[in-house]
Design a protein around this motif. Structure first.
Motif, mmCIF file in Angstrom:
data_model
loop_
_atom_site.group_PDB
_atom_site.id
_atom_site.type_symbol
_atom_site.label_atom_id
_atom_site.label_comp_id
_atom_site.label_asym_id
_atom_site.label_seq_id
_atom_site.Cartn_x
_atom_site.Cartn_y
_atom_site.Cartn_z
ATOM 1 N N TYR A 61 33.931 18.781 -55.905
ATOM 2 C CA TYR A 61 32.572 19.279 -55.704
ATOM 3 C C TYR A 61 31.739 18.363 -54.806
ATOM 4 O O TYR A 61 30.626 18.718 -54.421
ATOM 5 N N GLN A 62 32.263 17.198 -54.491
ATOM 6 C CA GLN A 62 31.507 16.248 -53.674
ATOM 7 C C GLN A 62 31.286 16.755 -52.261
ATOM 8 O O GLN A 62 30.227 16.525 -51.662
ATOM 9 N N TYR A 63 32.272 17.448 -51.720
ATOM 10 C CA TYR A 63 32.161 17.905 -50.331
ATOM 11 C C TYR A 63 30.982 18.857 -50.161
ATOM 12 O O TYR A 63 30.264 18.807 -49.158
ATOM 13 N N ARG A 64 30.773 19.726 -51.156
ATOM 14 C CA ARG A 64 29.658 20.679 -51.060
ATOM 15 C C ARG A 64 28.312 19.949 -51.054
ATOM 16 O O ARG A 64 27.424 20.269 -50.258
ATOM 17 N N ALA A 65 28.168 18.964 -51.930
ATOM 18 C CA ALA A 65 26.915 18.203 -51.970
ATOM 19 C C ALA A 65 26.707 17.444 -50.670
ATOM 20 O O ALA A 65 25.588 17.378 -50.136
ATOM 21 N N LEU A 66 27.776 16.868 -50.132
ATOM 22 C CA LEU A 66 27.672 16.151 -48.866
ATOM 23 C C LEU A 66 27.272 17.090 -47.736
ATOM 24 O O LEU A 66 26.438 16.750 -46.892
ATOM 25 N N LEU A 67 27.867 18.284 -47.718
ATOM 26 C CA LEU A 67 27.579 19.235 -46.647
ATOM 27 C C LEU A 67 26.112 19.614 -46.628
ATOM 28 O O LEU A 67 25.441 19.544 -45.587
ATOM 29 N N TRP A 68 25.573 20.019 -47.779
ATOM 30 C CA TRP A 68 24.160 20.411 -47.823
ATOM 31 C C TRP A 68 23.247 19.203 -47.649
ATOM 32 O O TRP A 68 22.127 19.326 -47.134
ATOM 33 N N GLY A 69 23.749 18.046 -48.040
ATOM 34 C CA GLY A 69 22.983 16.826 -47.796
ATOM 35 C C GLY A 69 22.837 16.557 -46.308
ATOM 36 O O GLY A 69 21.759 16.191 -45.826
ATOM 37 N N ILE A 70 23.920 16.784 -45.548
ATOM 38 C CA ILE A 70 23.873 16.568 -44.105
ATOM 39 C C ILE A 70 22.959 17.595 -43.436
ATOM 40 O O ILE A 70 22.239 17.276 -42.484
ATOM 41 N N VAL A 71 22.969 18.832 -43.917
ATOM 42 C CA VAL A 71 22.062 19.854 -43.373
ATOM 43 C C VAL A 71 20.608 19.398 -43.530
ATOM 44 O O VAL A 71 19.789 19.518 -42.604
ATOM 45 N N ALA A 72 20.287 18.859 -44.709
ATOM 46 C CA ALA A 72 18.928 18.349 -44.937
ATOM 47 C C ALA A 72 18.632 17.155 -44.039
ATOM 48 O O ALA A 72 17.527 17.013 -43.504
ATOM 49 N N VAL A 73 19.640 16.298 -43.843
ATOM 50 C CA VAL A 73 19.457 15.118 -42.999
ATOM 51 C C VAL A 73 19.151 15.515 -41.557
ATOM 52 O O VAL A 73 18.314 14.889 -40.892
ATOM 53 N N ILE A 74 19.837 16.550 -41.057
ATOM 54 C CA ILE A 74 19.602 17.013 -39.685
ATOM 55 C C ILE A 74 18.132 17.360 -39.490
ATOM 56 O O ILE A 74 17.519 17.022 -38.471
ATOM 57 N N VAL A 75 17.547 18.019 -40.490
ATOM 58 C CA VAL A 75 16.135 18.400 -40.410
ATOM 59 C C VAL A 75 15.233 17.177 -40.567
ATOM 60 O O VAL A 75 14.301 16.968 -39.771
ATOM 61 N N LEU A 76 15.509 16.351 -41.579
ATOM 62 C CA LEU A 76 14.658 15.186 -41.850
ATOM 63 C C LEU A 76 14.689 14.179 -40.703
ATOM 64 O O LEU A 76 13.652 13.633 -40.312
ATOM 65 N N ARG A 77 15.886 13.937 -40.152
ATOM 66 C CA ARG A 77 15.980 13.002 -39.019
ATOM 67 C C ARG A 77 15.213 13.555 -37.823
ATOM 68 O O ARG A 77 14.596 12.800 -37.068
ATOM 69 N N GLY A 78 15.289 14.884 -37.633
ATOM 70 C CA GLY A 78 14.556 15.498 -36.532
ATOM 71 C C GLY A 78 13.062 15.252 -36.656
ATOM 72 O O GLY A 78 12.387 14.924 -35.671
ATOM 73 N N ILE A 79 12.546 15.396 -37.869
ATOM 74 C CA ILE A 79 11.114 15.170 -38.112
ATOM 75 C C ILE A 79 10.753 13.707 -37.861
ATOM 76 O O ILE A 79 9.755 13.395 -37.196
ATOM 77 N N MET A 80 11.586 12.791 -38.371
ATOM 78 C CA MET A 80 11.313 11.363 -38.203
ATOM 79 C C MET A 80 11.375 10.949 -36.735
ATOM 80 O O MET A 80 10.524 10.192 -36.245
ATOM 81 N N ILE A 81 12.374 11.448 -36.025
ATOM 82 C CA ILE A 81 12.546 11.067 -34.621
ATOM 83 C C ILE A 81 11.437 11.663 -33.759
ATOM 84 O O ILE A 81 10.907 10.997 -32.857
ATOM 85 N N ALA A 82 11.063 12.923 -34.039
ATOM 86 C CA ALA A 82 9.966 13.547 -33.285
ATOM 87 C C ALA A 82 8.668 12.774 -33.510
ATOM 88 O O ALA A 82 7.910 12.519 -32.561
ATOM 89 N N GLY A 83 8.422 12.381 -34.768
ATOM 90 C CA GLY A 83 7.227 11.598 -35.072
ATOM 91 C C GLY A 83 7.262 10.236 -34.393
ATOM 92 O O GLY A 83 6.261 9.778 -33.829
ATOM 93 N N GLY A 84 8.439 9.589 -34.429
ATOM 94 C CA GLY A 84 8.584 8.290 -33.783
ATOM 95 C C GLY A 84 8.391 8.374 -32.282
ATOM 96 O O GLY A 84 7.743 7.507 -31.673
ATOM 97 N N ALA A 85 8.942 9.438 -31.673
ATOM 98 C CA ALA A 85 8.797 9.621 -30.226
ATOM 99 C C ALA A 85 7.341 9.820 -29.844
ATOM 100 O O ALA A 85 6.861 9.272 -28.841
ATOM 101 N N ALA A 86 6.619 10.618 -30.645
ATOM 102 C CA ALA A 86 5.206 10.862 -30.359
ATOM 103 C C ALA A 86 4.400 9.572 -30.457
ATOM 104 O O ALA A 86 3.528 9.298 -29.624
ATOM 105 N N LEU A 87 4.703 8.752 -31.458
ATOM 106 C CA LEU A 87 3.986 7.490 -31.639
ATOM 107 C C LEU A 87 4.278 6.507 -30.512
ATOM 108 O O LEU A 87 3.369 5.847 -29.991
ATOM 109 N N VAL A 88 5.558 6.407 -30.124
ATOM 110 C CA VAL A 88 5.944 5.476 -29.058
ATOM 111 C C VAL A 88 5.337 5.897 -27.728
ATOM 112 O O VAL A 88 4.913 5.061 -26.927
ATOM 113 N N THR A 89 5.272 7.226 -27.489
ATOM 114 C CA THR A 89 4.663 7.718 -26.255
ATOM 115 C C THR A 89 3.182 7.383 -26.203
ATOM 116 O O THR A 89 2.641 7.013 -25.156
#
Length: 332
Positions: free
Chosen positions: A107-135
């Motif tokens: 069952y670990q693979y399923r949790a990891l998979l959905w965890g990575i889906v959430a990470v893709i979104v969360l990292r996108g938000i963090m990186i977009a925010g970081g880019a805006a601040l650095v600019t």
């Protein structure tokens, strides 16, 4: 056609759309084929899948090199290798989380998979925010650089303090505010169970959901190091995001190959600490010693790969007898 050539954060829209299509295709491949049945992934299968993901990431880097130039390509590879190395450290934490919540491998693979889906979104938000601040505030790059140097030095001298998963404040809060089952219910994150007081069916979270929540919280902690590290390499948002995500996408497969032998990578954290110090220091070197000239990307990539490879090789050499000792029957 104008839409495809429009500028999105300094990169044509079609670059972003091509990358998003690749991520969606790989995630669908995971969901529809690899994760069709709950089963424990063997080390051989895990290594083959890891090699596939790394191959795709390297090929994507070649495309970045051809489309955006050699400097962008070198920056992508540097970011990718740093994030990939940090993910090995992340694997130890994920393994501890699964052990705490008694999640079996199938069952670990399923949790990891959905965890990575959430990470893709969360990292996108963090990186977009970081880019805006650095600019808006370019001086924040010096803050990122100083933070990386401080974090690297701290890692060099910090002890191996285990993560207190059960004492996590979010886990405690969830335990107080929503019903949680004591046992797993297959691959389900939520199930309906009788309420202990009223007897009515209520929606309750399973330990698999708690593990998923803690995995994502742990990734946010790791992102505090990895996102500034890549911004210290380049402020190109496309390179920052794609190198991050391409490294993370292969984490699921890499986990099953390395989770059983993560103790063999004990000395990698010291190599990662030196990488963080180097990446942070080169911003100050470029601006105050090189007179504002860019630090050569090829040297950045070479030093990063050399430190990470050295940490891995040294770890494997120093711990080469550990597996044999662990596998040996205890004497009575």
């Amino acid at each position: 056609m104008e839409f495809l050539s429009a500028d999105w954060l300094g990169t044509p829209a079609w670059f972003w759309l091509a990358f998003i299509a690749l991520v969606v295709a790989l995630t669908a491949f995971d969901l529809g084929i690899l994760n069709k049945e709950n089963k424990e992934m063997g080390i051989g299968e895990s290594l083959k899948l890891s090699a596939l993901y790394i191959g795709i990431a390297m090929a994507f880097g070649a495309w970045v090199w051809a489309a955006k130039g050699g400097e962008a390509g070198l920056q992508y590879y540097t970011g990718f290798f740093i994030e990939k190395a940090l993910s090995i450290d992340n694997i130890f934490v994920i393994s501890l989380i699964f052990a705490t919540f008694a999640i079996p491998p199938r069952y670990q693979y399923r949790a990891l998979l959905w965890g990575i889906v959430a990470v893709i979104v969360l990292r996108g938000i963090m990186i977009a925010g970081g880019a805006a601040l650095v600019t808006e505030y370019e001086w924040l790059l010096y803050v990122f650089a100083a933070f990386l140097v401080f974090t690297g030095i701290k890692m060099l001298f910090a002890g191996d303090k285990p993560m207190d998963v059960a004492g996590n404040p979010v886990v405690k809060w969830l335990s107080r505010h929503i019903p949680i089952t004591n046992e797993l219910h297959g691959e389900k994150f939520f199930v309906r169970v009788p309420d202990s007081k009223t007897g009515k069916l209520v929606l309750a979270a399973t330990p698999l959901f708690l593990a998923l929540v803690v995995i994502n919280l742990a990734d946010l902690v790791f992102a505090v190091d990895s996102v500034p590290a890549i911004f210290a390499i380049t402020t190109d948002t496309f390179i920052v995001y794609t190198s991050n995500i391409m490294a993370i996408l292969g984490l699921r497969a890499l986990y099953f190959a390395l989770s059983a032998m993560v103790h063999r990578f004990h000395y990698l954290k010291y190599a990662l600490a030196l990488v963080l110090v180097f990446i942070g220091s080169k911003i100050f070197v470029a601006d105050f010693i090189l007179g504002g000239d860019k630090f050569p990307p090829l040297i950045s990539l070479g030093v990063t790969v050399a430190l990470i490879a050295g940490g891995i090789i040294w770890s494997l050499v120093k711990t080469r007898g550990d597996d044999a000792i662990d596998a040996a029957p205890s004497a009575h």
